[in-house]
Design a protein around this motif. Structure first.
Motif, PDB file in Angstrom:
ATOM      1  N   ALA A 126       7.523 -32.015 -30.517  1.00 35.58           N
ATOM      2  CA  ALA A 126       7.795 -30.585 -30.622  1.00 35.58           C
ATOM      3  C   ALA A 126       6.597 -29.848 -31.196  1.00 35.58           C
ATOM      4  O   ALA A 126       6.300 -28.702 -30.816  1.00 35.58           O
ATOM      5  N   GLY A 127       5.884 -30.462 -32.072  1.00 31.85           N
ATOM      6  CA  GLY A 127       4.702 -29.834 -32.644  1.00 31.85           C
ATOM      7  C   GLY A 127       3.611 -29.655 -31.599  1.00 31.85           C
ATOM      8  O   GLY A 127       2.923 -28.618 -31.561  1.00 31.85           O
ATOM      9  N   ARG A 128       3.446 -30.675 -30.775  1.00 29.23           N
ATOM     10  CA  ARG A 128       2.436 -30.552 -29.714  1.00 29.23           C
ATOM     11  C   ARG A 128       2.826 -29.454 -28.718  1.00 29.23           C
ATOM     12  O   ARG A 128       1.985 -28.685 -28.229  1.00 29.23           O
ATOM     13  N   GLU A 129       4.125 -29.429 -28.373  1.00 29.66           N
ATOM     14  CA  GLU A 129       4.604 -28.395 -27.449  1.00 29.66           C
ATOM     15  C   GLU A 129       4.398 -26.999 -28.034  1.00 29.66           C
ATOM     16  O   GLU A 129       4.021 -26.039 -27.326  1.00 29.66           O
ATOM     17  N   ARG A 130       4.615 -26.837 -29.323  1.00 28.02           N
ATOM     18  CA  ARG A 130       4.408 -25.553 -29.985  1.00 28.02           C
ATOM     19  C   ARG A 130       2.938 -25.134 -29.889  1.00 28.02           C
ATOM     20  O   ARG A 130       2.615 -23.967 -29.584  1.00 28.02           O
ATOM     21  N   ASP A 131       2.037 -26.088 -30.185  1.00 32.02           N
ATOM     22  CA  ASP A 131       0.614 -25.757 -30.130  1.00 32.02           C
ATOM     23  C   ASP A 131       0.187 -25.343 -28.710  1.00 32.02           C
ATOM     24  O   ASP A 131      -0.606 -24.406 -28.526  1.00 32.02           O
ATOM     25  N   ARG A 132       0.716 -26.058 -27.696  1.00 33.87           N
ATOM     26  CA  ARG A 132       0.365 -25.714 -26.308  1.00 33.87           C
ATOM     27  C   ARG A 132       0.892 -24.334 -25.944  1.00 33.87           C
ATOM     28  O   ARG A 132       0.214 -23.524 -25.298  1.00 33.87           O
ATOM     29  N   THR A 133       2.139 -24.069 -26.379  1.00 40.18           N
ATOM     30  CA  THR A 133       2.738 -22.773 -26.055  1.00 40.18           C
ATOM     31  C   THR A 133       1.992 -21.639 -26.734  1.00 40.18           C
ATOM     32  O   THR A 133       1.839 -20.548 -26.180  1.00 40.18           O
ATOM     33  N   ARG A 134       1.534 -21.834 -27.957  1.00 39.02           N
ATOM     34  CA  ARG A 134       0.752 -20.806 -28.641  1.00 39.02           C
ATOM     35  C   ARG A 134      -0.506 -20.444 -27.834  1.00 39.02           C
ATOM     36  O   ARG A 134      -0.895 -19.272 -27.721  1.00 39.02           O
ATOM     37  N   ASP A 148       8.438 -17.961 -29.354  1.00 36.61           N
ATOM     38  CA  ASP A 148       9.263 -18.014 -30.575  1.00 36.61           C
ATOM     39  C   ASP A 148      10.289 -19.138 -30.494  1.00 36.61           C
ATOM     40  O   ASP A 148      10.579 -19.825 -31.490  1.00 36.61           O
ATOM     41  N   GLU A 149      10.864 -19.322 -29.296  1.00 37.02           N
ATOM     42  CA  GLU A 149      11.870 -20.386 -29.139  1.00 37.02           C
ATOM     43  C   GLU A 149      11.241 -21.758 -29.355  1.00 37.02           C
ATOM     44  O   GLU A 149      11.822 -22.630 -30.022  1.00 37.02           O
ATOM     45  N   VAL A 150      10.041 -21.958 -28.779  1.00 34.78           N
ATOM     46  CA  VAL A 150       9.350 -23.248 -28.958  1.00 34.78           C
ATOM     47  C   VAL A 150       9.001 -23.463 -30.430  1.00 34.78           C
ATOM     48  O   VAL A 150       9.098 -24.571 -30.967  1.00 34.78           O
ATOM     49  N   GLU A 151       8.589 -22.377 -31.104  1.00 38.40           N
ATOM     50  CA  GLU A 151       8.278 -22.471 -32.531  1.00 38.40           C
ATOM     51  C   GLU A 151       9.501 -22.885 -33.328  1.00 38.40           C
ATOM     52  O   GLU A 151       9.421 -23.734 -34.237  1.00 38.40           O
ATOM     53  N   SER A 152      10.646 -22.308 -33.026  1.00 36.98           N
ATOM     54  CA  SER A 152      11.889 -22.642 -33.727  1.00 36.98           C
ATOM     55  C   SER A 152      12.274 -24.091 -33.479  1.00 36.98           C
ATOM     56  O   SER A 152      12.713 -24.794 -34.394  1.00 36.98           O
ATOM     57  N   GLN A 153      12.117 -24.550 -32.237  1.00 33.56           N
ATOM     58  CA  GLN A 153      12.443 -25.953 -31.924  1.00 33.56           C
ATOM     59  C   GLN A 153      11.541 -26.907 -32.708  1.00 33.56           C
ATOM     60  O   GLN A 153      11.985 -27.957 -33.181  1.00 33.56           O
ATOM     61  N   ALA A 154      10.272 -26.552 -32.854  1.00 31.83           N
ATOM     62  CA  ALA A 154       9.346 -27.408 -33.608  1.00 31.83           C
ATOM     63  C   ALA A 154       9.739 -27.488 -35.077  1.00 31.83           C
ATOM     64  O   ALA A 154       9.683 -28.549 -35.706  1.00 31.83           O
TER      65      ALA A 154
END
Length: 379
Positions: A126-134, A148-154
């Motif tokens: 989830a952390g990697r996905e957050r960084d990619r989405t940012r 924001d949704e990806v950040e919340s999931q992380a």
């Protein structure tokens, strides 16, 4: 009366007087008193004090033990008289339940560790996905809501990882607790010593020994290296006794033997017991530790503390002294009374500082009325 008649009478009277003197000196002479005497000689004299009543052999380290967990006794490998070392097994009770609880705790730990690994791996993803989405959001490729949704999931995944770690730590603590509980089913020696006695047998049940609650012990352990003698001394001698003074100890179980010792402790108070003299307790340790280790705690003992000593002084047996510091000396077949100046003394010898010459025959058999000054005597 004529001189011729007077002379025979005078000769008769003189003969009778001479005969009386001869008879008094021979047949009618008093029989000399038989006495026992010893020569006044030079030697060692000590000033000592002894205990007012019997002392006791004790051990500083003596533990009456019981297991912390109750149960049926399975093992009792050390019996009375056995020597043990610190950590040796003394007793083991039934541990089936505690063993099962430990295995269950270990299984729970394995489960929580796996769950922790799973949660933390998910958090990493989830952390990697957050960084990619940012990065994509910065380029305007994804919307702000999606970022924001990806950040919340992380964040949720990271929290789950932390919770899993805490659960695993708790499971680890449960294993430690279960292992400690299992360890309490065995009783181990807290120090090197000798098993004095056991109060239980294999197959019997024992109850736990909680703090501050007296429970009958199952085993008595004594550290033979901590043997000492406790002796009560009269309060009048308390000011003269101090740590480090040499002493002699006699033990009832070793008749006729004296053991060198020294004072290691003097009680800071005087005991006042009903119908007994006031006493101060002192503690003594034998100089020979091997002899001390062989003494049995509880044995009656007597202590003689040496307050001071002098060597090479003129001395007489204390039993030879009469009232007023006098002695009877055998001189020329008669008993002569002499007043002495005295110094140190104990039950055996008394120092003579004046009034007697070395070698004088001092009478020690004073138990008969005919042994008195002026009497004819011989040894």
């Amino acid at each position: 009366m004529s001189a011729r008649r007077l002379w025979p009478r005078l000769l008769l009277v003189a003969g009778l007087v001479a005969l009386a003197v001869v008879l008094r000196l021979t047949v009618l002479a008093p029989t000399p008193v038989i006495v026992r005497a010893v020569a006044a000689e030079k030697g060692r004299v000590e000033e000592t004090v002894t205990n007012s009543r019997a002392g006791t052999v004790k051990a500083r380290r003596r533990a009456k033990l019981a297991p912390e967990t109750g149960g049926r006794v399975l093992e009792l490998p050390r019996r009375r008289g056995a020597r043990v070392h610190k950590g040796d097994l003394l007793l083991r009770v039934d541990d089936v339940l505690q063993g099962a609880q430990l295995r269950l705790a270990e299984d729970d730990r394995k489960t929580t560790l796996a769950q922790r690994d799973q949660a933390c791996l998910a958090a990493e993803r989830a952390g990697r996905e957050r960084d990619r989405t940012r990065g994509l959001a910065a380029q305007g490729i994804v919307s702000t809501d999606q970022a924001d949704e990806v950040e919340s999931q992380a964040r949720t995944a990271a929290a789950a990882c932390r919770a899993a770690r805490a659960t695993s730590e708790r499971a680890e603590s449960a294993v430690v607790l279960a292992r400690d509980t299992l360890e309490k089913t065995v009783l181990r020696a807290p120090f090197d010593g000798v098993v004095a006695d056991t109060f239980i047998e294999v197959g019997e049940w024992t109850t736990p020994s909680p703090p501050a609650i007296p429970v009958p012990p199952v085993l008595d352990l004594i550290d033979t290296r901590s043997i000492y003698i406790s002796a009560p001394m009269d309060e009048v001698d308390s000011a003269r006794i101090r740590k480090g003074l040499p002493a002699r100890v006699t033990v009832d179980s070793r008749p006729g033997r004296h053991f060198a010792a020294h004072v290691v402790e003097v009680a800071p108070y005087v005991q006042d017991r009903l119908e007994q003299n006031r006493t101060v307790e002192i503690e003594l340790e034998l100089d020979d530790t091997a002899v001390a280790a062989a003494l049995l705690p509880g044995t009656s003992a007597d202590a003689e503390v040496i307050l001071s000593a002098r060597d090479g002084v003129l001395r007489v047996p204390t039993s030879a002294l009469l009232e007023g510091g006098k002695v009877l000396v055998l001189e020329g077949g008669r008993l002569v009374e002499k007043a002495l100046q005295l110094g140190l003394h104990n039950w055996d010898f008394t120092e003579v500082t004046g009034g007697l010459e070395p070698g004088a025959r001092v009478v020690v058999s004073l138990d008969r009325p005919e042994v008195k000054a002026g009497a004819k005597a011989r040894e």
